[in-house]
Scaffold this motif. Sequence first.
Motif, PDB file in Angstrom:
ATOM      1  N   ARG A 231       0.864  -1.181   0.000  1.00 17.02           N
ATOM      2  CA  ARG A 231       0.000   0.000   0.000  1.00 17.02           C
ATOM      3  C   ARG A 231       0.900   1.231   0.000  1.00 17.02           C
ATOM      4  NH1 ARG A 231      -5.288  -0.887   1.172  1.00 17.02           N
ATOM      5  NH2 ARG A 231      -5.587   1.199   1.942  1.00 17.02           N
TER       6      ARG A 231
ATOM      7  N   GLY B 281      -0.051   7.049   2.934  1.00 18.27           N
ATOM      8  CA  GLY B 281       0.580   7.934   3.912  1.00 18.27           C
ATOM      9  C   GLY B 281       1.586   7.243   4.811  1.00 18.27           C
ATOM     10  N   SER B 282       1.380   5.931   5.062  1.00 16.94           N
ATOM     11  CA  SER B 282       2.283   5.252   5.995  1.00 16.94           C
ATOM     12  C   SER B 282       3.653   4.959   5.373  1.00 16.94           C
ATOM     13  CB  SER B 282       1.642   3.959   6.503  1.00 16.94           C
ATOM     14  OG  SER B 282       1.220   3.161   5.424  1.00 16.94           O
TER      15      SER B 282
ATOM     16  N   TYR C 295      -2.223  -0.761  -3.954  1.00 20.40           N
ATOM     17  CA  TYR C 295      -3.097   0.384  -3.752  1.00 20.40           C
ATOM     18  C   TYR C 295      -2.265   1.645  -3.585  1.00 20.40           C
ATOM     19  CZ  TYR C 295      -6.695   3.356  -1.715  1.00 20.40           C
ATOM     20  OH  TYR C 295      -7.563   4.378  -1.486  1.00 20.40           O
TER      21      TYR C 295
ATOM     22  N   SER D  19      -3.599   9.511  -2.501  1.00 21.66           N
ATOM     23  CA  SER D  19      -3.086  10.817  -2.913  1.00 21.66           C
ATOM     24  C   SER D  19      -1.723  11.121  -2.284  1.00 21.66           C
ATOM     25  CB  SER D  19      -4.089  11.915  -2.552  1.00 21.66           C
ATOM     26  OG  SER D  19      -4.216  12.013  -1.147  1.00 21.66           O
ATOM     27  N   MET D  20      -1.439  10.522  -1.124  1.00 24.64           N
ATOM     28  CA  MET D  20      -0.132  10.745  -0.496  1.00 24.64           C
ATOM     29  C   MET D  20       0.967  10.074  -1.332  1.00 24.64           C
ATOM     30  SD  MET D  20      -1.234  12.280   2.337  1.00 24.64           S
ATOM     31  CE  MET D  20      -0.001  12.211   3.597  1.00 24.64           C
TER      32      MET D  20
ATOM     33  N   TYR E 186      -1.317   8.222   9.625  1.00 26.95           N
ATOM     34  CA  TYR E 186      -1.681   7.650   8.322  1.00 26.95           C
ATOM     35  C   TYR E 186      -1.771   6.129   8.315  1.00 26.95           C
ATOM     36  CZ  TYR E 186      -0.659  12.384   6.823  1.00 26.95           C
ATOM     37  OH  TYR E 186      -0.660  13.734   6.694  1.00 26.95           O
ATOM     38  N   GLU E 187      -1.047   5.456   9.227  1.00 30.30           N
ATOM     39  CA  GLU E 187      -1.120   3.985   9.230  1.00 30.30           C
ATOM     40  C   GLU E 187      -2.549   3.527   9.536  1.00 30.30           C
ATOM     41  OE1 GLU E 187       0.397   5.795  11.433  1.00 30.30           O
ATOM     42  OE2 GLU E 187      -0.196   5.170  13.439  1.00 30.30           O
TER      43      GLU E 187
ATOM     44  N   THR F 246      -5.146   4.617   8.171  1.00 29.27           N
ATOM     45  CA  THR F 246      -5.948   4.558   6.945  1.00 29.27           C
ATOM     46  C   THR F 246      -5.896   3.143   6.363  1.00 29.27           C
ATOM     47  OG1 THR F 246      -4.167   5.190   5.405  1.00 29.27           O
ATOM     48  CG2 THR F 246      -5.408   6.972   6.410  1.00 29.27           C
ATOM     49  N   ASP F 247      -4.745   2.494   6.486  1.00 30.16           N
ATOM     50  CA  ASP F 247      -4.613   1.118   5.984  1.00 30.16           C
ATOM     51  C   ASP F 247      -5.490   0.169   6.805  1.00 30.16           C
ATOM     52  OD1 ASP F 247      -2.754   2.086   4.169  1.00 30.16           O
ATOM     53  OD2 ASP F 247      -1.038   1.606   5.433  1.00 30.16           O
TER      54      ASP F 247
ATOM     55  N   ALA G 215      -9.168   0.739   5.963  1.00 28.06           N
ATOM     56  CA  ALA G 215      -9.483   0.210   4.634  1.00 28.06           C
ATOM     57  C   ALA G 215      -9.764  -1.291   4.706  1.00 28.06           C
ATOM     58  CB  ALA G 215      -8.336   0.494   3.663  1.00 28.06           C
TER      59      ALA G 215
ATOM     60  N   ASP H 201     -13.759  -0.707  -4.247  1.00 24.45           N
ATOM     61  CA  ASP H 201     -12.531   0.044  -4.560  1.00 24.45           C
ATOM     62  C   ASP H 201     -12.770   1.550  -4.477  1.00 24.45           C
ATOM     63  OD1 ASP H 201     -11.306  -2.367  -4.995  1.00 24.45           O
ATOM     64  OD2 ASP H 201     -11.308  -2.231  -7.184  1.00 24.45           O
TER      65      ASP H 201
ATOM     66  N   GLU I 139     -13.181   2.613  -0.891  1.00 20.12           N
ATOM     67  CA  GLU I 139     -11.881   2.610  -0.205  1.00 20.12           C
ATOM     68  C   GLU I 139     -11.124   3.912  -0.485  1.00 20.12           C
ATOM     69  OE1 GLU I 139      -9.235  -0.587  -1.308  1.00 20.12           O
ATOM     70  OE2 GLU I 139      -7.745  -0.014   0.182  1.00 20.12           O
ATOM     71  N   ILE I 140     -11.156   4.348  -1.744  1.00 18.28           N
ATOM     72  CA  ILE I 140     -10.471   5.604  -2.095  1.00 18.28           C
ATOM     73  C   ILE I 140     -11.014   6.738  -1.227  1.00 18.28           C
ATOM     74  CG2 ILE I 140     -10.196   7.348  -3.917  1.00 18.28           C
ATOM     75  CD1 ILE I 140     -10.237   5.028  -5.968  1.00 18.28           C
TER      76      ILE I 140
ATOM     77  N   VAL J 232     -10.062   6.377   2.594  1.00 19.59           N
ATOM     78  CA  VAL J 232      -8.635   6.655   2.812  1.00 19.59           C
ATOM     79  C   VAL J 232      -8.346   8.156   2.657  1.00 19.59           C
ATOM     80  CG1 VAL J 232      -6.324   6.304   1.834  1.00 19.59           C
ATOM     81  CG2 VAL J 232      -7.821   4.334   2.211  1.00 19.59           C
ATOM     82  N   GLU J 233      -8.903   8.762   1.611  1.00 20.14           N
ATOM     83  CA  GLU J 233      -8.628  10.184   1.372  1.00 20.14           C
ATOM     84  C   GLU J 233      -9.234  11.067   2.463  1.00 20.14           C
ATOM     85  OE1 GLU J 233      -6.405  11.011  -0.573  1.00 20.14           O
ATOM     86  OE2 GLU J 233      -6.264   9.266  -1.861  1.00 20.14           O
TER      87      GLU J 233
ATOM     88  N   ASN K  19      -6.949  10.710   5.397  1.00 21.01           N
ATOM     89  CA  ASN K  19      -5.717  11.475   5.149  1.00 21.01           C
ATOM     90  C   ASN K  19      -5.931  12.946   5.490  1.00 21.01           C
ATOM     91  OD1 ASN K  19      -4.027   9.436   4.209  1.00 21.01           O
ATOM     92  ND2 ASN K  19      -4.564   9.745   2.060  1.00 21.01           N
TER      93      ASN K  19
ATOM     94  N   GLU L  18      -3.914  15.048   8.159  1.00 19.01           N
ATOM     95  CA  GLU L  18      -3.055  16.122   7.660  1.00 19.01           C
ATOM     96  C   GLU L  18      -3.565  17.509   8.067  1.00 19.01           C
ATOM     97  OE1 GLU L  18      -2.474  16.154   3.418  1.00 19.01           O
ATOM     98  OE2 GLU L  18      -0.866  17.642   3.552  1.00 19.01           O
TER      99      GLU L  18
ATOM    100  N   GLY M 115      -7.203  14.635  -2.711  1.00 16.24           N
ATOM    101  CA  GLY M 115      -8.065  13.760  -1.927  1.00 16.24           C
ATOM    102  C   GLY M 115      -9.516  14.190  -1.978  1.00 16.24           C
TER     103      GLY M 115
END
Lengths: 106, 138
Positions: A20, A23-24, A53, A56-57, B13-14, B16-17, B20, B38, B41-42, B45-46, B49, B53, B110
């Motif tokens: 993936r 961001g990570s 996957y 945007s990051m 950010y971890e 987000t994984d 997901a 899919d 998921e986008i 995650v965005e 983020n 951020e 995003g």
Amino acid sequence: MSEKFAVPAGFSLITIDASRFTGSSAHEYKIKLEELISCGYRKIIFDLSRVEYIDSMGLSVFLSAIKSAGEDGEFIITGVNAGIARIFALTRLDRIFKVKPAGNHN
Amino acid sequence: MNEVCITFQSGGYENTDKAALVLRQFCSENNILSAETDKLEICLVEALNNVYEHSYENSGEGNVEIKLSLLERAIRIEISDNGKARSSLKPAVLEFDPEDIENLPEGGMGLYLIESIMDETRYTSINNRNTLNMIKNI
């Protein structure tokens, strides 16, 4: 499993080794790429065949690197799956980078 | 299972994984097509983020609550945080000249993706609680 393909003359190959690219993991690659570009590397082929996957990051890593590389910069992004190709198309970043699907090495 | 809640008390950010992964499981249990999964998921995650951020300004701290719901003909994703509220509620635009490398965008992608994919998005900020509500028809 990594795919074999020819690296065009003058290009350096970078494999993104993250399932993936988000961001990570993005920040680490951003720093590495800045180093390479400051050492004079401008033409880079990125192998994304291990990436499932991207967000945007991850995309912003390529964007900030191409900006640093300037006018001589040329990036080819290869080994992309259908989902990743869709993200490049949705953000229209496929107008900036040459994006090649997995299995197409031409 | 028609509703799943995920709470992160800290991290960045971890998460987000991790979120997901829960979303994919939720979609699979509810027989959502993989093409729709899919796209969802986008957006998830965005949106996360952006929370890490912008709302929490990369501090690695901050509570985030995610609620996934199966509606009659849609999936709803609701994300709340206690961070800084969005300063602009204008629709995201992503316009650039591919020849003008210097001025390429590095942010804003995003929100643009979310607004392009989702059928409905609503953002509110009430009593220091920001909530993004996203609905995708299925």
